[in-house]
Scaffold this active site. Structure first.
Site, PDB file in Angstrom:
ATOM      1  N   ASN A   1      61.044  55.584  35.666  1.00 53.86           N
ATOM      2  CA  ASN A   1      62.483  55.352  35.533  1.00 53.86           C
ATOM      3  C   ASN A   1      62.762  53.868  35.664  1.00 53.86           C
ATOM      4  O   ASN A   1      62.456  53.277  36.696  1.00 53.86           O
ATOM      5  CB  ASN A   1      63.243  56.119  36.621  1.00 53.86           C
ATOM      6  CG  ASN A   1      63.239  57.617  36.359  1.00 53.86           C
ATOM      7  OD1 ASN A   1      63.577  58.066  35.265  1.00 53.86           O
ATOM      8  ND2 ASN A   1      62.824  58.391  37.346  1.00 53.86           N
TER       9      ASN A   1
ATOM     10  N   SER B   1      52.273  60.695  46.756  1.00 50.84           N
ATOM     11  CA  SER B   1      52.510  59.774  45.649  1.00 50.84           C
ATOM     12  C   SER B   1      51.209  59.061  45.328  1.00 50.84           C
ATOM     13  O   SER B   1      50.887  58.046  45.928  1.00 50.84           O
ATOM     14  CB  SER B   1      53.586  58.759  46.056  1.00 50.84           C
ATOM     15  OG  SER B   1      54.824  59.422  46.191  1.00 50.84           O
ATOM     16  N   LEU B   2      50.455  59.613  44.382  1.00 51.94           N
ATOM     17  CA  LEU B   2      49.115  59.074  44.107  1.00 51.94           C
ATOM     18  C   LEU B   2      49.173  57.918  43.100  1.00 51.94           C
ATOM     19  O   LEU B   2      48.778  56.802  43.405  1.00 51.94           O
ATOM     20  CB  LEU B   2      48.205  60.206  43.608  1.00 51.94           C
ATOM     21  CG  LEU B   2      46.721  59.859  43.541  1.00 51.94           C
ATOM     22  CD1 LEU B   2      46.157  59.521  44.911  1.00 51.94           C
ATOM     23  CD2 LEU B   2      45.931  60.988  42.899  1.00 51.94           C
ATOM     24  N   HIS B   3      49.619  58.205  41.899  1.00 51.94           N
ATOM     25  CA  HIS B   3      49.946  57.197  40.877  1.00 51.94           C
ATOM     26  C   HIS B   3      48.782  56.415  40.271  1.00 51.94           C
ATOM     27  O   HIS B   3      48.970  55.681  39.307  1.00 51.94           O
ATOM     28  CB  HIS B   3      50.968  56.164  41.387  1.00 51.94           C
ATOM     29  CG  HIS B   3      52.201  56.760  41.969  1.00 51.94           C
ATOM     30  ND1 HIS B   3      52.877  57.814  41.400  1.00 51.94           N
ATOM     31  CD2 HIS B   3      52.909  56.450  43.086  1.00 51.94           C
ATOM     32  CE1 HIS B   3      53.930  58.110  42.143  1.00 51.94           C
ATOM     33  NE2 HIS B   3      53.982  57.311  43.168  1.00 51.94           N
TER      34      HIS B   3
ATOM     35  N   CYS C   1      62.851  50.386  52.434  1.00 53.38           N
ATOM     36  CA  CYS C   1      61.474  50.875  52.573  1.00 53.38           C
ATOM     37  C   CYS C   1      60.554  49.674  52.721  1.00 53.38           C
ATOM     38  O   CYS C   1      60.756  48.653  52.077  1.00 53.38           O
ATOM     39  CB  CYS C   1      61.088  51.683  51.336  1.00 53.38           C
ATOM     40  SG  CYS C   1      59.497  52.527  51.476  1.00 53.38           S
TER      41      CYS C   1
ATOM     42  N   GLU D   1      71.230  56.563  50.241  1.00 50.20           N
ATOM     43  CA  GLU D   1      71.636  57.461  49.171  1.00 50.20           C
ATOM     44  C   GLU D   1      70.992  58.836  49.328  1.00 50.20           C
ATOM     45  O   GLU D   1      69.854  58.956  49.772  1.00 50.20           O
ATOM     46  CB  GLU D   1      71.250  56.853  47.813  1.00 50.20           C
ATOM     47  CG  GLU D   1      72.099  55.627  47.518  1.00 50.20           C
ATOM     48  CD  GLU D   1      71.718  54.883  46.245  1.00 50.20           C
ATOM     49  OE1 GLU D   1      72.628  54.396  45.570  1.00 50.20           O
ATOM     50  OE2 GLU D   1      70.523  54.787  45.922  1.00 50.20           O
TER      51      GLU D   1
ATOM     52  N   CYS E   1      56.137  49.316  46.868  1.00 48.99           N
ATOM     53  CA  CYS E   1      55.427  49.796  45.678  1.00 48.99           C
ATOM     54  C   CYS E   1      56.029  49.053  44.489  1.00 48.99           C
ATOM     55  O   CYS E   1      57.246  48.910  44.377  1.00 48.99           O
ATOM     56  CB  CYS E   1      55.595  51.308  45.526  1.00 48.99           C
ATOM     57  SG  CYS E   1      54.918  52.222  46.929  1.00 48.99           S
TER      58      CYS E   1
ATOM     59  N   CYS F   1      67.713  65.638  47.651  1.00 44.40           N
ATOM     60  CA  CYS F   1      66.731  64.591  47.875  1.00 44.40           C
ATOM     61  C   CYS F   1      67.258  63.696  48.995  1.00 44.40           C
ATOM     62  O   CYS F   1      68.280  63.029  48.848  1.00 44.40           O
ATOM     63  CB  CYS F   1      66.525  63.819  46.581  1.00 44.40           C
ATOM     64  SG  CYS F   1      65.293  62.529  46.728  1.00 44.40           S
TER      65      CYS F   1
ATOM     66  N   CYS G   1      64.174  59.213  40.435  1.00 48.21           N
ATOM     67  CA  CYS G   1      63.108  58.718  41.318  1.00 48.21           C
ATOM     68  C   CYS G   1      62.953  57.209  41.196  1.00 48.21           C
ATOM     69  O   CYS G   1      62.844  56.685  40.093  1.00 48.21           O
ATOM     70  CB  CYS G   1      61.765  59.318  40.944  1.00 48.21           C
ATOM     71  SG  CYS G   1      61.718  61.095  40.958  1.00 48.21           S
TER      72      CYS G   1
ATOM     73  N   CYS H   1      58.877  50.629  42.263  1.00 46.72           N
ATOM     74  CA  CYS H   1      59.997  51.325  42.914  1.00 46.72           C
ATOM     75  C   CYS H   1      61.118  50.356  43.281  1.00 46.72           C
ATOM     76  O   CYS H   1      60.888  49.323  43.906  1.00 46.72           O
ATOM     77  CB  CYS H   1      59.500  52.044  44.163  1.00 46.72           C
ATOM     78  SG  CYS H   1      60.799  52.967  45.009  1.00 46.72           S
TER      79      CYS H   1
ATOM     80  N   GLY I   1      62.782  55.369  51.546  1.00 42.78           N
ATOM     81  CA  GLY I   1      61.980  55.264  52.769  1.00 42.78           C
ATOM     82  C   GLY I   1      60.687  56.057  52.738  1.00 42.78           C
ATOM     83  O   GLY I   1      60.440  56.856  51.833  1.00 42.78           O
ATOM     84  N   GLU I   2      59.850  55.794  53.726  1.00 47.17           N
ATOM     85  CA  GLU I   2      58.587  56.506  53.880  1.00 47.17           C
ATOM     86  C   GLU I   2      58.740  57.437  55.095  1.00 47.17           C
ATOM     87  O   GLU I   2      58.743  56.966  56.241  1.00 47.17           O
ATOM     88  CB  GLU I   2      57.447  55.498  54.079  1.00 47.17           C
ATOM     89  CG  GLU I   2      56.121  56.107  54.510  1.00 47.17           C
ATOM     90  CD  GLU I   2      55.665  57.317  53.687  1.00 47.17           C
ATOM     91  OE1 GLU I   2      55.615  57.231  52.452  1.00 47.17           O
ATOM     92  OE2 GLU I   2      55.375  58.363  54.297  1.00 47.17           O
TER      93      GLU I   2
HETATM   94  N1  SAH Z   1      57.764  56.941  50.349  1.00 48.42           N
HETATM   95  C1  SAH Z   1      57.614  58.322  49.935  1.00 48.42           C
HETATM   96  C2  SAH Z   1      58.937  58.956  49.609  1.00 48.42           C
HETATM   97  C3  SAH Z   1      59.623  58.407  48.382  1.00 48.42           C
HETATM   98  S1  SAH Z   1      59.430  59.598  47.153  1.00 48.42           S
HETATM   99  C4  SAH Z   1      56.638  58.390  48.782  1.00 48.42           C
HETATM  100  O1  SAH Z   1      56.221  57.355  48.301  1.00 48.42           O
HETATM  101  O2  SAH Z   1      56.227  59.487  48.404  1.00 48.42           O
HETATM  102  C5  SAH Z   1      59.953  58.825  45.727  1.00 48.42           C
HETATM  103  C6  SAH Z   1      59.037  59.192  44.574  1.00 48.42           C
HETATM  104  O3  SAH Z   1      59.492  58.518  43.392  1.00 48.42           O
HETATM  105  C7  SAH Z   1      57.635  58.716  44.810  1.00 48.42           C
HETATM  106  O4  SAH Z   1      56.698  59.569  44.250  1.00 48.42           O
HETATM  107  C8  SAH Z   1      57.670  57.395  44.092  1.00 48.42           C
HETATM  108  O5  SAH Z   1      56.400  56.926  43.858  1.00 48.42           O
HETATM  109  C9  SAH Z   1      58.440  57.754  42.855  1.00 48.42           C
HETATM  110  N2  SAH Z   1      58.999  56.596  42.171  1.00 48.42           N
HETATM  111  C10 SAH Z   1      59.311  55.422  42.723  1.00 48.42           C
HETATM  112  N3  SAH Z   1      59.807  54.574  41.793  1.00 48.42           N
HETATM  113  C11 SAH Z   1      59.801  55.239  40.635  1.00 48.42           C
HETATM  114  C12 SAH Z   1      60.229  54.914  39.315  1.00 48.42           C
HETATM  115  N4  SAH Z   1      60.760  53.725  39.035  1.00 48.42           N
HETATM  116  N5  SAH Z   1      60.107  55.842  38.356  1.00 48.42           N
HETATM  117  C13 SAH Z   1      59.603  57.064  38.664  1.00 48.42           C
HETATM  118  N6  SAH Z   1      59.202  57.425  39.882  1.00 48.42           N
HETATM  119  C14 SAH Z   1      59.296  56.527  40.857  1.00 48.42           C
END
Ligand code: SAH
Length: 384
Positions: free
Chosen positions: A320, A243-245, A124, A104, A128, A117, A363, A131, A189-190
């Site tokens: 999301n 993507s720290l989180h 992937c 996508e 996570c 995007c 996202c 995700c 993907g990463e």
């Molecule tokens: N693998 C890379 C590229 C993907 S970016 C990375 O992790 O950065 C996609 C972004 O959306 C990342 O910051 C991811 O953590 C965030 N994301 C994934 N699932 C999400 C969700 N359900 N709600 C909000 N953000 C999310």
């Protein structure tokens, strides 16, 4: 490459797709067929600057040459399996490649820019826990051509290829009103697990005589593949998003399992020395807000402490939801309180407005329709 079988007629051999090949490769390919070097440059311009898909339209190339090109090559695009438009203007394309795999690509229009995007892998491997893409089983790297093709398809759909005013005048300049100005590698993907192909694709995207998207308008997002971060900065010079989180290894190990390999201290160490970052060009830290998990004022204060000394901005992403997700999004007030703590400490920490949620384009919601369809489809009826 698939073969058509021992009896295949040479005329039915699949033609090679030139879309997605790099400058040096195109030059070599043309040299091999005896064309002069400037022909390769003209061809490059037609493919990547004008976006033509028909050799016959390449008006400054001799007719015979165009016919020879058309007999050997094609200028193809992946098939569009579905195209969806959100009520907020976000668009999502599901693209299908030669082997049937799909990814996508999402376009997010804003008042002052338009961001595409882009995906870097089918599925992937990172899993996570918040995700949706990580729940897709099948994973493979995209080729550089498949990554570039996502930009080409979006330009096609947005009608954004410059049109020549006449055969002799230069192509129309890049206008202020463009809808595709920025690229983020934040799709499926990463990207740093597919570094070579991503790098080759971005070099094509950045080429000033082609797609011409400046490295300052390109952001690569990583979950933290530490050994590839410095290389990305030095070789590509694109903006970095991380993507720290989470602010503790204990929690981040659970949210982003890659953390077990490259824990927070190592990741932030790589950010501190990211080539090209400065106060004018900050690293973006993405932080998905998960209700009751990582959204407390104490988390915010610890984030401030961790980011000390890094030219950073923070992007707070409201979680999301997707079907079956084990998390919830905090209330607006909780997110605002987190953001206020960051602001008070001097960090820009905007809350990312979810875009395209109604078409599962936001996202973490990306997952190919085919996988969804296969999972949810009722078992086929037994044949009579
Ligand atoms: N693998 C890379 C590229 C993907 S970016 C990375 O992790 O950065 C996609 C972004 O959306 C990342 O910051 C991811 O953590 C965030 N994301 C994934 N699932 C999400 C969700 N359900 N709600 C909000 N953000 C999310």
């Amino acid at each position: 490459m698939s073969q058509s079988g021992p009896l295949s007629d040479p005329l039915s051999e699949p033609r090679r797709n030139l879309v997605g090949i790099g400058r040096a490769e195109l030059a070599a390919e043309m040299a091999e067929s005896g064309a002069e070097p400037f022909r390769a440059r003209q061809l490059w311009h037609w493919i990547y600057h004008r976006g033509v898909t028909d050799f016959a339209a390449m008006s400054n190339l001799a007719k015979g040459f165009r016919e020879r090109l058309a007999a050997t090559y094609e200028l193809g695009r992946p098939a569009i399996s579905s195209a969806l438009a959100s009520a907020d203007g976000t668009r999502k394309w599901l693209l299908r490649f030669g082997d049937g795999q799909e990814v996508e690509t999402v376009h997010i229009p804003e008042s002052d820019r338009g961001t595409l995007c882009v995906s870097s892998q089918v599925g992937c491997t990172l899993t996570c826990s918040f995700c949706h893409t990580g729940t897709q089983r099948l994973v493979r790297n995209l080729t550089s051509a498949e990554i570039v093709a996502q930009i080409m398809v979006a330009r096609d759909a947005l009608g954004e290829w410059p049109k020549p005013a006449s055969a002799t005048s230069p192509a129309t300049p890049v206008g202020e009103d463009r809808q595709l100005t920025n690229i983020v590698l934040m799709g499926m993907g990463e990207p740093l697990y597919n570094y070579e192909n991503v790098a080759a694709a971005l070099k094509i995207a950045m080429d000033p005589e082609g797609l011409s998207i400046s490295r300052r308008k390109i952001t690569l997002s990583t979950a933290g593949v530490v050994p590839a971060i410095a290389r990305c900065g030095a070789e590509l010079g694109v903006n970095l998003a991380v993507s720290l989180h989470a602010v503790t290894d204990e929690l981040r190990d659970r949210l982003v399992p890659l953390n077990r390999k490259y824990p927070i201290a190592e990741l932030l160490g790589a950010c501190r020395t990211y080539p090209g970052s400065s106060n004018a060009r900050r690293i973006t830290f993405e932080y998905v807000m998960l209700k009751g998990v990582n959204d407390s004022p104490a988390d915010a204060r610890e984030l401030v402490r961790l980011l000390q000394g890094i030219p950073a901005k923070v992007n707070l992403i409201p979680f999301n939801p997707w079907p079956g997700a084990p998390y919830e999004c905090p209330t607006d007030a909780v997110i605002a309180a987190f953001s206020d703590i960051m602001f008070a400490a001097g960090y820009s920490a905007p809350v990312r407005t979810p875009r395209g949620r109604d078409i599962l384009a936001a996202c973490g919601q990306l997952k190919s329709e085919s996988v969804r369809a296969r999972r949810t489809a009722p078992a086929p009826a037994p044949s009579a």
